[in-house]
Design a protein around this motif. Sequence first.
Motif, short mmCIF file in Angstrom:
data_model
loop_
_atom_site.label_atom_id
_atom_site.label_comp_id
_atom_site.label_asym_id
_atom_site.label_seq_id
_atom_site.Cartn_x
_atom_site.Cartn_y
_atom_site.Cartn_z
N HIS A 82 0.89 -1.23 0.16
CA HIS A 82 -0.14 0.07 0.05
C HIS A 82 0.93 1.26 0.00
O HIS A 82 2.08 1.17 0.57
CB HIS A 82 -0.84 0.03 1.15
N ALA A 83 0.47 2.33 -0.65
CA ALA A 83 1.02 3.64 -0.68
C ALA A 83 0.15 4.92 -0.72
O ALA A 83 -0.89 4.55 -1.20
CB ALA A 83 2.21 3.74 -1.81
N GLN A 84 0.54 6.00 -0.10
CA GLN A 84 -0.33 7.15 -0.34
C GLN A 84 0.77 8.35 -0.47
O GLN A 84 1.81 8.34 0.23
CB GLN A 84 -0.97 7.55 0.96
N GLU A 85 0.38 9.22 -1.25
CA GLU A 85 1.24 10.31 -1.77
C GLU A 85 0.48 11.43 -2.17
O GLU A 85 -0.52 11.43 -2.50
CB GLU A 85 2.30 9.67 -2.81
N ALA A 86 1.28 12.55 -2.47
CA ALA A 86 0.70 13.81 -2.86
C ALA A 86 0.33 13.87 -4.38
O ALA A 86 -0.66 14.63 -4.67
CB ALA A 86 1.51 15.22 -2.42
N THR A 87 1.32 13.34 -5.04
CA THR A 87 1.11 13.15 -6.64
C THR A 87 1.28 11.99 -7.05
O THR A 87 1.70 11.13 -6.45
CB THR A 87 2.23 14.27 -7.16
N ALA A 88 0.71 11.86 -8.25
CA ALA A 88 1.00 10.64 -9.01
C ALA A 88 2.25 10.07 -9.28
O ALA A 88 2.35 8.78 -9.05
CB ALA A 88 0.25 10.61 -10.46
N HIS A 89 3.15 10.90 -9.65
CA HIS A 89 4.56 10.43 -9.78
C HIS A 89 5.29 10.06 -8.61
O HIS A 89 6.00 8.96 -8.38
CB HIS A 89 5.45 11.47 -10.54
N GLU A 90 4.87 10.60 -7.45
CA GLU A 90 5.50 10.23 -6.15
C GLU A 90 5.15 8.93 -5.71
O GLU A 90 5.49 8.12 -5.04
CB GLU A 90 5.27 11.25 -4.96
N LEU A 91 3.55 8.68 -6.24
CA LEU A 91 2.83 7.39 -5.62
C LEU A 91 3.52 6.37 -6.47
O LEU A 91 3.67 5.24 -5.67
CB LEU A 91 1.52 7.61 -6.12
N ALA A 92 3.77 6.42 -7.70
CA ALA A 92 4.56 5.38 -8.45
C ALA A 92 5.79 5.10 -8.05
O ALA A 92 6.19 3.90 -7.76
CB ALA A 92 4.41 5.78 -9.94
N ASP A 93 6.55 6.27 -7.74
CA ASP A 93 8.02 5.94 -6.95
C ASP A 93 7.95 5.23 -5.78
O ASP A 93 8.72 4.17 -5.71
CB ASP A 93 8.70 7.32 -7.01
N ARG A 94 7.17 5.51 -4.75
CA ARG A 94 6.76 5.01 -3.68
C ARG A 94 6.31 3.45 -3.91
O ARG A 94 6.96 2.42 -3.24
CB ARG A 94 5.98 5.64 -2.92
N LEU A 95 5.35 3.31 -4.81
CA LEU A 95 5.03 2.03 -5.00
C LEU A 95 6.24 1.09 -5.69
O LEU A 95 6.40 -0.05 -5.06
CB LEU A 95 3.80 1.93 -6.07
N GLN A 96 7.04 1.43 -6.48
CA GLN A 96 8.07 0.89 -7.03
C GLN A 96 9.06 0.39 -5.90
O GLN A 96 9.60 -0.71 -5.97
CB GLN A 96 8.75 1.67 -8.27
N ASP A 97 9.38 1.38 -5.13
CA ASP A 97 10.27 1.05 -4.07
C ASP A 97 9.92 -0.06 -3.02
O ASP A 97 10.60 -1.13 -2.66
CB ASP A 97 10.62 2.16 -3.12
N ARG A 98 8.46 0.05 -2.82
CA ARG A 98 8.02 -1.15 -2.03
C ARG A 98 7.64 -2.43 -2.68
O ARG A 98 7.99 -3.38 -1.94
CB ARG A 98 6.55 -0.75 -1.14
N LEU A 99 7.60 -2.44 -3.87
CA LEU A 99 7.27 -3.63 -4.49
C LEU A 99 8.92 -4.22 -4.82
O LEU A 99 8.95 -5.59 -4.70
CB LEU A 99 6.99 -3.38 -5.83
N ARG A 100 9.68 -3.43 -4.94
CA ARG A 100 11.11 -4.10 -5.18
C ARG A 100 11.65 -4.58 -3.81
O ARG A 100 12.27 -5.52 -3.93
CB ARG A 100 12.04 -2.78 -5.62
N SER A 101 11.44 -4.00 -2.76
CA SER A 101 11.92 -4.53 -1.39
C SER A 101 10.85 -5.70 -1.26
O SER A 101 11.64 -6.88 -0.79
CB SER A 101 11.57 -3.58 -0.24
N GLN A 102 9.84 -6.05 -1.69
CA GLN A 102 9.21 -7.14 -1.34
C GLN A 102 9.42 -8.32 -2.34
O GLN A 102 9.50 -9.56 -1.95
CB GLN A 102 7.55 -6.96 -1.40
#
Length: 132
Positions: A82-102
């Motif tokens: 799960h991720a929440q951010e202020a912009t779509a680009h920040e959301l995509a970057d956060r999602l990528q980081d968390r998916l890569r970690s998993q």
Amino acid sequence: MTANDTGVPATTTVAVQVRVEGDVDEEAVGYVREKVLAALGRPGAPAVSGEVRVARAVAHHAERPWSAGAELVVGNTLVVVHAQEATAHELADRLQDRLRSQMDRVLHRKEAVRRSATPPPWRGGRTGNGRV
């Protein structure tokens, strides 16, 4: 989406659907899709299937109106991010980081299981010097 459609190596099958809720433009969806596939399309990774949901809150006063949730099956392991951010680009970057970690965790577990298949020497396994 299949591996042939995304440019991911054919050894990894990625079948992930990106669903949207609210006022989400095509550019944001494309960027999220690109980041998700970059995180999941790794050589040697097991098959991946599932869905990613992207939503934008209707409330204008929300601090972080963009949210995403991913429920994926990687090999035989369920991965939820799960991720929440202020912009779509920040959301995509956060999602990528968390998916890569998993994905790192899933692949590490796969390696650890493969390495531990032989019992240790005190349980009747072989030692490095050829003795039993």
